[in-house]
Write a protein that holds these residues in place. Structure first.
Motif, PDB file in Angstrom:
ATOM      1  N   UNK A 131      51.697  40.423  23.532  1.00  0.00           N
ATOM      2  CA  UNK A 131      50.878  39.488  22.755  1.00  0.00           C
ATOM      3  C   UNK A 131      50.360  38.318  23.554  1.00  0.00           C
ATOM      4  N   UNK A 132      50.341  38.423  24.876  1.00  0.00           N
ATOM      5  CA  UNK A 132      49.905  37.324  25.746  1.00  0.00           C
ATOM      6  C   UNK A 132      48.437  37.522  26.136  1.00  0.00           C
ATOM      7  N   UNK A 133      47.515  37.041  25.282  1.00  0.00           N
ATOM      8  CA  UNK A 133      46.086  37.248  25.494  1.00  0.00           C
ATOM      9  C   UNK A 133      45.535  36.404  26.641  1.00  0.00           C
ATOM     10  N   UNK A 134      46.080  35.203  26.838  1.00  0.00           N
ATOM     11  CA  UNK A 134      45.583  34.340  27.909  1.00  0.00           C
ATOM     12  C   UNK A 134      45.781  34.970  29.283  1.00  0.00           C
ATOM     13  N   UNK A 135      46.907  35.639  29.456  1.00  0.00           N
ATOM     14  CA  UNK A 135      47.185  36.301  30.728  1.00  0.00           C
ATOM     15  C   UNK A 135      46.152  37.385  31.018  1.00  0.00           C
ATOM     16  N   UNK A 136      45.676  38.058  29.971  1.00  0.00           N
ATOM     17  CA  UNK A 136      44.696  39.128  30.150  1.00  0.00           C
ATOM     18  C   UNK A 136      43.417  38.601  30.799  1.00  0.00           C
ATOM     19  N   UNK A 137      42.914  37.440  30.327  1.00  0.00           N
ATOM     20  CA  UNK A 137      41.707  36.858  30.907  1.00  0.00           C
ATOM     21  C   UNK A 137      41.899  36.450  32.351  1.00  0.00           C
ATOM     22  N   UNK A 138      43.051  35.882  32.656  1.00  0.00           N
ATOM     23  CA  UNK A 138      43.345  35.466  34.029  1.00  0.00           C
ATOM     24  C   UNK A 138      43.470  36.683  34.954  1.00  0.00           C
ATOM     25  N   UNK A 139      44.036  37.753  34.428  1.00  0.00           N
ATOM     26  CA  UNK A 139      44.142  38.983  35.216  1.00  0.00           C
ATOM     27  C   UNK A 139      42.760  39.550  35.513  1.00  0.00           C
ATOM     28  N   UNK A 140      41.841  39.464  34.546  1.00  0.00           N
ATOM     29  CA  UNK A 140      40.480  39.957  34.752  1.00  0.00           C
ATOM     30  C   UNK A 140      39.790  39.187  35.878  1.00  0.00           C
ATOM     31  N   UNK A 141      39.904  37.862  35.864  1.00  0.00           N
ATOM     32  CA  UNK A 141      39.304  37.041  36.929  1.00  0.00           C
ATOM     33  C   UNK A 141      39.843  37.434  38.294  1.00  0.00           C
ATOM     34  N   UNK A 142      41.145  37.544  38.386  1.00  0.00           N
ATOM     35  CA  UNK A 142      41.785  37.870  39.663  1.00  0.00           C
ATOM     36  C   UNK A 142      41.418  39.272  40.130  1.00  0.00           C
ATOM     37  N   UNK A 143      41.338  40.205  39.173  1.00  0.00           N
ATOM     38  CA  UNK A 143      41.001  41.583  39.519  1.00  0.00           C
ATOM     39  C   UNK A 143      39.583  41.685  40.056  1.00  0.00           C
TER      40      UNK A 143
ATOM     41  N   UNK B 100      37.831  39.412  41.705  1.00  0.00           N
ATOM     42  CA  UNK B 100      37.828  38.920  43.081  1.00  0.00           C
ATOM     43  C   UNK B 100      38.454  39.939  44.034  1.00  0.00           C
ATOM     44  N   UNK B 101      39.570  40.489  43.625  1.00  0.00           N
ATOM     45  CA  UNK B 101      40.253  41.482  44.467  1.00  0.00           C
ATOM     46  C   UNK B 101      39.364  42.700  44.703  1.00  0.00           C
ATOM     47  N   UNK B 102      38.704  43.172  43.645  1.00  0.00           N
ATOM     48  CA  UNK B 102      37.898  44.385  43.762  1.00  0.00           C
ATOM     49  C   UNK B 102      36.636  44.164  44.587  1.00  0.00           C
ATOM     50  N   UNK B 103      36.020  42.989  44.466  1.00  0.00           N
ATOM     51  CA  UNK B 103      34.842  42.698  45.288  1.00  0.00           C
ATOM     52  C   UNK B 103      35.224  42.615  46.765  1.00  0.00           C
ATOM     53  N   UNK B 104      36.359  41.961  47.039  1.00  0.00           N
ATOM     54  CA  UNK B 104      36.835  41.883  48.430  1.00  0.00           C
ATOM     55  C   UNK B 104      37.147  43.272  48.975  1.00  0.00           C
TER      56      UNK B 104
ATOM     57  N   UNK C 207      40.124  32.701  28.998  1.00  0.00           N
ATOM     58  CA  UNK C 207      40.627  32.163  30.266  1.00  0.00           C
ATOM     59  C   UNK C 207      39.948  32.806  31.482  1.00  0.00           C
ATOM     60  N   UNK C 208      38.940  33.658  31.231  1.00  0.00           N
ATOM     61  CA  UNK C 208      38.242  34.294  32.344  1.00  0.00           C
ATOM     62  C   UNK C 208      37.258  33.318  32.981  1.00  0.00           C
ATOM     63  N   UNK C 209      37.246  33.268  34.291  1.00  0.00           N
ATOM     64  CA  UNK C 209      36.264  32.478  35.034  1.00  0.00           C
ATOM     65  C   UNK C 209      36.012  33.150  36.373  1.00  0.00           C
ATOM     66  N   UNK C 210      34.757  33.403  36.660  1.00  0.00           N
ATOM     67  CA  UNK C 210      34.416  34.050  37.919  1.00  0.00           C
ATOM     68  C   UNK C 210      34.803  33.183  39.115  1.00  0.00           C
ATOM     69  N   UNK C 211      34.850  31.880  38.902  1.00  0.00           N
ATOM     70  CA  UNK C 211      35.113  30.948  40.006  1.00  0.00           C
ATOM     71  C   UNK C 211      36.588  30.572  40.114  1.00  0.00           C
TER      72      UNK C 211
END
Length: 466
Positions: A97-109, A111-115, A242-246
């Protein structure tokens, strides 16, 4: 009389079992269906390329497609494996039930995938070109393959961005939109490939390079559509706050990579073994290599469908594992194994019955069709092993177990499968059929070892969590 009683008892027990567990079967099947089509999309792009080239360009260009795909697919699955590391983490966070973590994981993923895509771009540009020239392949095939690979390498970046948003949505159980985008993307890819290869509507015929441009355009448009869907849809608004491209967190990039890197290696060991098999076939001859490409293209379609069932297993077991509900983990694992066994048996029968007709979809060369038909009989044999091993990987992935399965895939394909393929195909002079017997042995080894690993892990988890 006793036989009838036993048969009736068995049927009653099976009916009772299904009645008790049909919710799990339908739940897994409903999730797996769209994922199967989405997963199939990656293979359909290459299948479409193979069909268009085989029909409109000839045997040498078809062998060139086989060579490029055998090199490119290894690099591509590294990226896909890294991106797949997001899915079980999203499923587990959603289970808690931790929705905030999902957005943060998306942002990090992202960046990781583009790199990762940038690194892979360099690998394709330098390593793959060098590899093709030093693998003892037909010089005419290599010359034809180079321009195609040069265009195809640019498609890695949009592919990785697309997969970031796709894995995020699928980790939350939303699978239909990725399916729809994949379907329309592949339709567009086929249309553009035919136009570019043949030269239509005033466009100069491009030959094999045309399918590369079609793939690049297709993947750019799919990336744009999938990212717009996730970031603009109301159903994801609570998850993307919590998603942010930056803004990406190193700790979350590390957690995604910790799962994604072993998964990438798993794919490299497996797909790399089939790529190596293509190169072994190339040492036998251009016709044999083209035949291998025809048969492996058809077999890859069924594999990607099974991979869809495995992805659904990852999501379902990951969500249940996040809730520490080991009973449901075991249920969904069992259901996934049952579904893939039934599906792959059906595929095996189709390959066996239509082995003389299916190769004609791709090639008109009678020599290629004849050898491909023989390979499809062998493919029917290893379909079952291929399906059960990929589901085993999916189940273990959902439970967070990735390191030991990675070792298993290495042993199965590179200690057992490829040496056996080389010995049977080259040393014992059985030909390309011998290469496929070796691949079958590797798949069987992987299937057995992964199932044993699952049984061991589930017993440990049941004792720990109940």
């Amino acid at each position: 009389m006793q036989t009838r009683i036993l048969a009736h008892t068995r049927n009653t027990m099976l009916h009772h079992y299904y009645k008790q567990n049909r919710h799990f079967y339908w739940s897994a099947f409903a999730l797996a269906g769209p994922v199967i089509i989405s997963q199939l999309g990656h293979t359909l792009v290459q299948t479409a390329d193979t069909v268009v080239v085989g029909k409109f360009a000839g045997t040498i260009p078809l062998a060139a497609v086989s060579l490029v795909h055998s090199v490119f697919i290894v690099v591509m699955v590294i990226g896909l494996g890294v991106s797949y590391g997001l899915t079980p983490l999203i499923a587990q966070a959603n289970g808690k039930g931790d929705k905030e973590v999902c957005g943060k994981l998306l942002s990090s993923s992202l960046w990781l995938n583009i790199a990762t895509a940038m690194v892979l771009f360099g690998l394709i540009g330098f390593g793959s070109m060098y590899a093709m020239e030093h693998l003892d392949q037909d010089p005419q095939v290599v010359k034809t393959a180079k321009p195609y690979l040069l265009v195809l390498m640019f498609s890695v970046i949009p592919l990785m961005a697309f997969n970031t948003f796709k894995q995020f949505a699928e980790g939350l159980g939303f699978t239909r939109q990725a399916m729809n985008i994949t379907i329309w993307g592949n339709v567009l890819n086929i249309i553009l490939a035919i136009i570019f290869v043949k030269g239509m509507f005033g466009i100069k015929p491009m030959g094999i390079v045309g399918v590369g441009y079609a793939t690049l355009i297709d993947r750019i448009l799919m990336m744009l559509a999938m990212s717009f869907y996730v970031l603009r849809s109301k159903r994801f608004s609570l998850y993307t706050k919590t998603f942010s491209f930056f803004h990406a967190e190193f700790s979350r990039i590390k957690s995604i990579f910790k799962i994604g890197a072993p998964m990438a290696l798993q794919y490299v060991f497996e797909v790399g073994s089939f790529a190596a098999a293509s190169l072994i076939a190339g040492k036998i001859g251009a016709v044999e290599q083209a035949s291998h490409q025809v048969a492996i293209t058809l077999a890859s379609m069924t594999y990607m469908m099974a991979s869809g069932i495995a992805s659904a297993a990852t999501i379902k077991t990951g969500h249940s594992y996040g809730k520490r509900n080991m009973i449901r983990v075991k249920k969904f694992a069992t259901v996934s194994y049952h579904l893939v066994i039934i599906f792959m048996l059906i595929c095996a029968m189709i390959f066996a019955v239509f082995n003389q007709y299916l190769p004609r979809i791709i090639s008109d060369d009678q020599a290629v069709i004849s050898i491909s038909a023989q390979l499809l009989i062998i493919a029917g044999l290893f379909q079952l092993f291929d399906g059960t091993q990929v589901v085993g990987l999916g189940v273990l992935r959902g439970m967070g177990d990735v390191n030991v399965p990675t070792l298993i895939t290495f042993i199965a394909y590179w200690i057992v499968g490829i040496p056996a393929a080389y010995l049977l195909g080259i040393y014992f002079n059985i030909g390309v059929q011998g290469v496929w017997y070796g691949l079958s042995l590797g798949l069987l080894t992987s299937s057995i070892l992964l199932y044993m690993r699952y049984r061991s892990i589930i017993r440990q988890r049941m004792d720990r969590f109940g």
